[in-house]
Design an enzyme around this catalytic site. Sequence first.
Site, PDB file in Angstrom:
ATOM      1  N   HIS A 154       4.978   7.708  -2.322  1.00  0.00           N
ATOM      2  CA  HIS A 154       6.253   8.270  -1.849  1.00  0.00           C
ATOM      3  C   HIS A 154       6.029   9.083  -0.569  1.00  0.00           C
ATOM      4  O   HIS A 154       6.797   8.978   0.392  1.00  0.00           O
ATOM      5  CB  HIS A 154       6.841   9.218  -2.899  1.00  0.00           C
ATOM      6  CG  HIS A 154       7.177   8.578  -4.212  1.00  0.00           C
ATOM      7  ND1 HIS A 154       6.509   8.878  -5.374  1.00  0.00           N
ATOM      8  CD2 HIS A 154       8.118   7.669  -4.549  1.00  0.00           C
ATOM      9  CE1 HIS A 154       7.038   8.192  -6.374  1.00  0.00           C
ATOM     10  NE2 HIS A 154       8.007   7.441  -5.912  1.00  0.00           N
TER      11      HIS A 154
ATOM     12  N   GLY B 267       8.906   1.043  -0.104  1.00  0.00           N
ATOM     13  CA  GLY B 267       7.506   0.667  -0.314  1.00  0.00           C
ATOM     14  C   GLY B 267       7.360  -0.801  -0.690  1.00  0.00           C
ATOM     15  O   GLY B 267       8.138  -1.332  -1.493  1.00  0.00           O
TER      16      GLY B 267
END
Length: 282
Positions: free
Chosen positions: A37, A149
């Site tokens: 993250h 991601g």
Amino acid sequence: MILFKTVKDIKIFLGKRDKGTSKMAFVPTMGALHGGHISLINNAKNDNFFTVCSIFVNPTQFNNQLDFSKYPATIENDIYLLEKSGCDVLFLPSAEEIYPNGPATSVKYDLGYLETILEGKYRPGHFQGVCQVVQRLLEIVQPKMLYLGQKDYQQCMVISKLIDIMGVDIQLNICPTQREITGLAMSSRNIRLTDTERTQALRIYETLELIKRECKPGNLLALKAIATENLSTNGFVVDYVEIADAKTLELKENWDGASPLVALIAAYLNEVRLIDNLVITN
Ligand code: AMP
């Protein structure tokens, strides 16, 4: 970093900013933050964006109630990591803020083929829930850029489709999967693994590397079977081991040796479901 808990307050704050001089990036998350993250925040900051992160564990994308109730929450550490990374705004809404009329919805997103394979097949309704929450968050935050991601390969494709469906001008920046030194993909769910399971979990990345190494033009079925066996004999319950076209996610049984591929795995270690993928370039 400024923290907002209500839709009203964050909208007032973001509405006052001079959008011409400081463009905004958005990093939606479900918290229990880790290096994966934070790499998204770092990328957004390095690209000189005013950066908004959200933490919301979205109930409508969980097809398994146990997974939802056991989803890790580490909010104090999350705030610490975000502060340290230079994140500008954290949006931390309650379910009532996101779904003031309740989570039920009649909206159905037409995701086509993407919803019939891999995560779409094994987690029915999951991507509908993802689209529901991401649309809501995008309408609140109205970013110029969305940082996602590659760890969630199929989700990136679904969100790209959602942006088309919404008809908004938002660019995607898909960032590489961050891994532990061992190769294990960072994931919030890793917190739920015991030390033994964490060691076992390395098999997923090893298996992806095996596929990458052994992938040859021609029939791929034997390789997929070996890879599946490699996981199931080591304590995993496998949802899928697949090789797909990296651009379309069309599942492949044969490879022409030229088109880029991606290998994708989803498997359970006891109660914890792990996913990972690796792009195979020739
Ligand atoms: P999540 O909190 O799991 O919903 O993930 C929020 C965002 O972080 C998504 O765009 C994920 O793809 C991304 N993400 C999760 N794990 C990683 C990782 N290991 N490396 C890079 N990005 C990740």
